[in-house]
Design a protein around this motif. Sequence first.
Motif, short mmCIF file in Angstrom:
data_model
loop_
_atom_site.label_atom_id
_atom_site.label_comp_id
_atom_site.label_asym_id
_atom_site.label_seq_id
_atom_site.Cartn_x
_atom_site.Cartn_y
_atom_site.Cartn_z
N TYR A 366 0.84 -1.20 0.00
CA TYR A 366 0.00 0.00 0.00
C TYR A 366 0.87 1.24 0.00
O TYR A 366 0.58 2.25 -0.61
CB TYR A 366 -0.87 -0.04 1.26
N GLY A 394 -2.43 -8.46 -2.93
CA GLY A 394 -2.43 -7.25 -3.75
C GLY A 394 -3.22 -6.17 -3.02
O GLY A 394 -4.02 -6.46 -2.13
N VAL A 395 -3.00 -4.93 -3.43
CA VAL A 395 -3.68 -3.81 -2.76
C VAL A 395 -5.21 -3.94 -2.77
O VAL A 395 -5.86 -3.71 -1.76
CB VAL A 395 -3.21 -2.47 -3.37
N PRO A 396 -5.81 -4.36 -3.92
CA PRO A 396 -7.28 -4.40 -3.93
C PRO A 396 -7.90 -5.36 -2.92
O PRO A 396 -9.02 -5.18 -2.50
CB PRO A 396 -7.63 -4.86 -5.36
N GLU A 397 -7.16 -6.41 -2.57
CA GLU A 397 -7.78 -7.39 -1.65
C GLU A 397 -7.35 -7.19 -0.19
O GLU A 397 -7.79 -7.92 0.70
CB GLU A 397 -7.46 -8.82 -2.10
N PHE A 398 -6.53 -6.17 0.04
CA PHE A 398 -5.96 -5.99 1.37
C PHE A 398 -7.03 -5.82 2.45
O PHE A 398 -6.94 -6.39 3.52
CB PHE A 398 -5.02 -4.78 1.35
N PHE A 399 -8.05 -5.02 2.14
CA PHE A 399 -9.04 -4.69 3.16
C PHE A 399 -10.23 -5.65 3.18
O PHE A 399 -11.27 -5.31 3.71
CB PHE A 399 -9.53 -3.25 2.96
N ASP A 400 -10.06 -6.83 2.61
CA ASP A 400 -11.14 -7.81 2.62
C ASP A 400 -11.56 -8.06 4.08
O ASP A 400 -10.76 -8.48 4.91
CB ASP A 400 -10.65 -9.11 1.97
N PRO B 37 -8.33 -11.91 -7.61
CA PRO B 37 -8.46 -11.60 -6.18
C PRO B 37 -8.67 -10.11 -5.99
O PRO B 37 -8.22 -9.30 -6.80
CB PRO B 37 -7.11 -12.05 -5.61
N GLY B 38 -9.35 -9.75 -4.96
CA GLY B 38 -9.55 -8.34 -4.67
C GLY B 38 -11.01 -7.95 -4.74
O GLY B 38 -11.81 -8.64 -5.37
N ASP B 39 -11.33 -6.89 -4.07
CA ASP B 39 -12.70 -6.45 -3.99
C ASP B 39 -12.73 -4.94 -4.19
O ASP B 39 -12.11 -4.20 -3.42
CB ASP B 39 -13.26 -6.84 -2.62
N SER B 43 -11.55 -2.19 -1.19
CA SER B 43 -10.32 -1.47 -1.50
C SER B 43 -10.58 0.03 -1.61
O SER B 43 -9.71 0.84 -1.37
CB SER B 43 -9.68 -1.99 -2.79
N GLY B 282 -8.66 -2.65 -8.21
CA GLY B 282 -9.67 -3.71 -8.32
C GLY B 282 -10.95 -3.22 -8.97
O GLY B 282 -12.03 -3.71 -8.66
#
Lengths: 509, 323
Positions: A366, A394-400, B37-39, B43, B282
């Motif tokens: 991040y 990856g950054v997009p899934e970090f805050f899952d 993967p990712g949301d 995000s 994402g």
Amino acid sequence: MTLSRRVLLRSAGLGAAAVALPSACGAAASGQTPVQATASATPKPGGTLRAVFTGGGATESLDPYVGGAPVDLVRHEVMYDALFRFRGNEVEAALALAAKPVAGQGAFDLELRPDVVWHDGTAFTARDVLASFAYMSSPERAYPSELSAYFDFAKATVTGPLTLRIPTRQPIGEPALLLASYPAKIVKPGKSIGTGPYQVDAFAAGREARLKKFDRYWEKTAVSDELVLSSLTDPQAKVNAVLSGQSDFSTDIPFTIAKTGTSNAELEIRTAGPLGRVGFGFVLNATKAPFKDPRARKAVRLGIDRQALVDSVLLGFGAPGNDLFGAGSKHFDSREPLARDVDQARTLLKDAGAAGATVVFRTAEYEIGYNASTQLVAEQLRELGLMVKIDQVGVPEFFDVKALGQTDGIVFSIGALPLPVTYSRLAAYPTLGLPDAELKTALGAALAATDEPARAKAWATAQQIMTDRGNTVVWGQADTLSIARKSVAGVETRAGQEKYPYLGRAGLA
Amino acid sequence: MRPVHPLLRHALSGLAGNVVLLAGLSFLVFVGVDLLPGDPITSRLGPTATPERIAAVRAELGLDQPVLTRYGDWLAGIVHGDLGRSAAGQPVTELLSGRVGNSILLACLATACLIPLSFGFGLAAARRRGRPADRAISTGSLLLLSVPEFVVAGFLVLILAIGLRLLPAVSLVPAGSSPVRHSEVLVLPVLSLLLVGLAYATRVIRAAAAGTLRAPYVEFLRLSGQSERTILRTAVVPAVLPVAVQIWLLTGVSMIGGAVLVEKVFGYPGIGELLVTSVQTGDLAVVQALVLVLGGATLAVLLIADLAMVLLTPRLRTGGGAE
């Protein structure tokens, strides 16, 4: 064609000579110590200041409640005003002159500044503030203003042309601090006009905004006639824009580039200084074992080698942290960091029944250095007998949400934001917050305090609790570095906004 | 009944095949990107968003629906020219407009330079096979091929922009203007793409030309006393051209999508930069649209390459010997 080894080597030699050429061109060589922004230099009125910041591509917006990339935030700062703002880490009046709690009413009265005009020439009134409150806290918004947690904007009323009464949801002793701390720009909903020192002249999302000086600004008018804010996503490209003379200033540059320095006599690497640092660390999940036990949390704090992390992750640009977020902000407890004590840490882990335990630390790049810091901390904690399994994503899934709940620690960083913001952000999510009744009481007291000594005492108590049994492990305070032409002056860093400096008073000396 | 012209036959069958392929591709793209993967919600909203808020935004964007329902809606939208909305709520077509044109401009300019240069270098090297000129061209292209394009780009920036200050290091295009009106910002991105594409195309063309030059019919022409110029014009160029056109078209289309890193190095406002930011955040709708655009462009170019092959090969063009 048959390519003999000799021919290939000879040709490769030519290539190697070409590779060596850039250093001869003087691109980068030395390694000077960054200088602190030249507050003493005075910018000359007029001219154009060009600056480049990290952009958000096509998602950038002139609406301060839509765009969130650094370049958006820099642009919003000079186009729009808030009711209150920070100078250094002190709150000062901007569009509002005062916000006074009304005793026993669970509300505060807001008094606005007279003689303020919008960029379209219309007068600024209390109705504009009411409309802005409704806009920023609208429940349809993906992220309604965090201020809604403290103030009941839906029940706010206009009491005069320049006065309003706003009900609060909990006792708030200093409403101005919260109004300055959270993003709360006053806007004309749906229009790209503000009351700030610059107004938009041309805008292309992900590329550039040209802003011209607003001559009827309520405060001293801006120094430069024009601001050109460019957007780039690649850190090296931002630096290249300044190195090649296409831009005058860029901030939040990588440590590696700062380490190399510049041999160009017209340029310098700058630091935002000790008050503009970003706390790098981890938040431990105190809702499940092993970090439910404060002894296990203390063991992690004792087990890390802070200086080694500062040297290798921040390349020395910063200082060891003392496990508390918010360094540089008002009321921050700047006690000495803990020294590494592996033996004591092992004992604490054993007492907590966590010797040899396996924990999961979640990380994503991040910010530059997150993943490297997690690797290093994992190695250091292994010496205590704590096995850290790294969950690098990856950054997009970090805050899952689900994954965050299952993890034992996550990388986290926060700048020198005011303490109410820092602690409300830490408390907002179950995995990050510390479930502690005493801490909750102290934070409530800090927000409700109407006088300075009571406020200072409450913050001291809250930070003492975080020191004794807190779940934050802040190993370092990272410098915020920028590259600038030496003549760039008047760049201001406001509380917690070291990466998005205020350019309203900036120009070329 | 009049027989259908072979070119038209190829065009029709290719077009029909491409429609089927595009339909398959759209499904793969949608489901494939969805599986990444990712949301986009978490995000964007960060760790402070409550689970209720996340659920509400997910429902608002229709992300709580089953993947096949969403695919159906997406496909219906595409038919009407609607590529959906980004995670921030902006129409994807709006995000793409302008950027697609900028990327195509970059690829077209690089291809326009690539065609004469690769043809010239390839033929020159083949004609001087084994001699210093051939060795220089072949070694140079081999070295360029072995270096990633962003390294080539970074290297050009260091020398031409930062060192010598001849050209801008980044493609800062003023608001309200376009890269065409600021042609200086195009030079380094085009040069970076060109160098890498040129290396590949030159090697292929050189190999094809060298093979032709050793062919018995060329030897026959040479023994008959034909000049080298005539041999090149009548025998070598016609034999090399079908191969070269394929390479140029494929290299050109790969430059649209493959320019991602080059666009990032120069901050060029094209789809490459948009693709990188969308993947990082994402933003599925934008990624799906971009991948579909790139896939569609590749299919279209492959069809054109096929048709060019037919057009440039007499036996295929006339239909003789094809069956």
